[in-house]
Design a protein around this motif. Structure first.
Motif, PDB file in Angstrom:
ATOM      1  N   ALA A  34      -6.764  -4.566   5.022  1.00 25.12           N
ATOM      2  CA  ALA A  34      -6.026  -4.637   3.754  1.00 25.12           C
ATOM      3  C   ALA A  34      -4.687  -3.914   3.862  1.00 25.12           C
ATOM      4  N   PHE A  35      -4.689  -2.750   4.504  1.00 27.56           N
ATOM      5  CA  PHE A  35      -3.448  -1.987   4.670  1.00 27.56           C
ATOM      6  C   PHE A  35      -2.448  -2.751   5.531  1.00 27.56           C
ATOM      7  N   SER A  36      -2.934  -3.460   6.537  1.00 27.91           N
ATOM      8  CA  SER A  36      -2.057  -4.242   7.387  1.00 27.91           C
ATOM      9  C   SER A  36      -1.361  -5.349   6.595  1.00 27.91           C
ATOM     10  N   GLY A  37      -2.108  -6.021   5.742  1.00 32.65           N
ATOM     11  CA  GLY A  37      -1.509  -7.071   4.919  1.00 32.65           C
ATOM     12  C   GLY A  37      -0.489  -6.532   3.933  1.00 32.65           C
ATOM     13  N   VAL A  38      -0.828  -5.422   3.279  1.00 26.47           N
ATOM     14  CA  VAL A  38       0.086  -4.826   2.313  1.00 26.47           C
ATOM     15  C   VAL A  38       1.313  -4.256   3.019  1.00 26.47           C
ATOM     16  N   LEU A  39       1.123  -3.714   4.203  1.00 25.85           N
ATOM     17  CA  LEU A  39       2.247  -3.160   4.958  1.00 25.85           C
ATOM     18  C   LEU A  39       3.219  -4.262   5.396  1.00 25.85           C
ATOM     19  N   GLY A  40       2.672  -5.425   5.739  1.00 22.18           N
ATOM     20  CA  GLY A  40       3.540  -6.550   6.070  1.00 22.18           C
ATOM     21  C   GLY A  40       4.392  -6.977   4.884  1.00 22.18           C
ATOM     22  N   GLN A  41       3.799  -6.999   3.687  1.00 22.54           N
ATOM     23  CA  GLN A  41       4.562  -7.317   2.478  1.00 22.54           C
ATOM     24  C   GLN A  41       5.576  -6.221   2.176  1.00 22.54           C
TER      25      GLN A  41
END
Length: 106
Positions: A34-41
């Motif tokens: 989840a953190f990886s996805g939010v960090l990409g955004q």
């Protein structure tokens, strides 16, 4: 109670919380995803508001505290002591990483 009773055996030989280690590891992986996805955004947006990063990051930190605390019990640091050590070290590392993330990218 006799020396060879079941109650004495349970006190003498403690089983570490292996299920808690596996559950905390799985939780770390889920929150990390989840953190990886939010960090990409976060990196793609122009305003770079760190507010959406907080919940998955705290999930990773809480899971890591459980993982390290339960892992220390495998090596013989029982009770609350292992979790106090885990809170100290994981909290310190999490604070350093969060500080550097905000300092570098906001």
């Amino acid at each position: 109670m006799a020396f060879g009773s079941v109650a004495h055996y349970e006190v003498m030989y403690y089983d570490p919380p292996y299920f808690l280690i596996l559950a905390a590891f799985a939780s770390c992986l889920a929150f990390g995803s989840a953190f990886s996805g939010v960090l990409g955004q976060f990196f793609q947006s122009r305003e770079r508001d760190p507010q959406p990063l907080i919940a998955p990051y705290l999930g990773i930190v809480a899971s890591a505290i459980l993982l390290v605390g339960a892992g220390l019990q495998v090596f013989g640091i029982f009770g609350v002591t292992g979790y106090i050590v885990a809170v100290f070290f994981v909290g310190l590392l999490a604070g350093i990483v969060w500080y550097n993330l905000l300092r570098e990218y906001t």
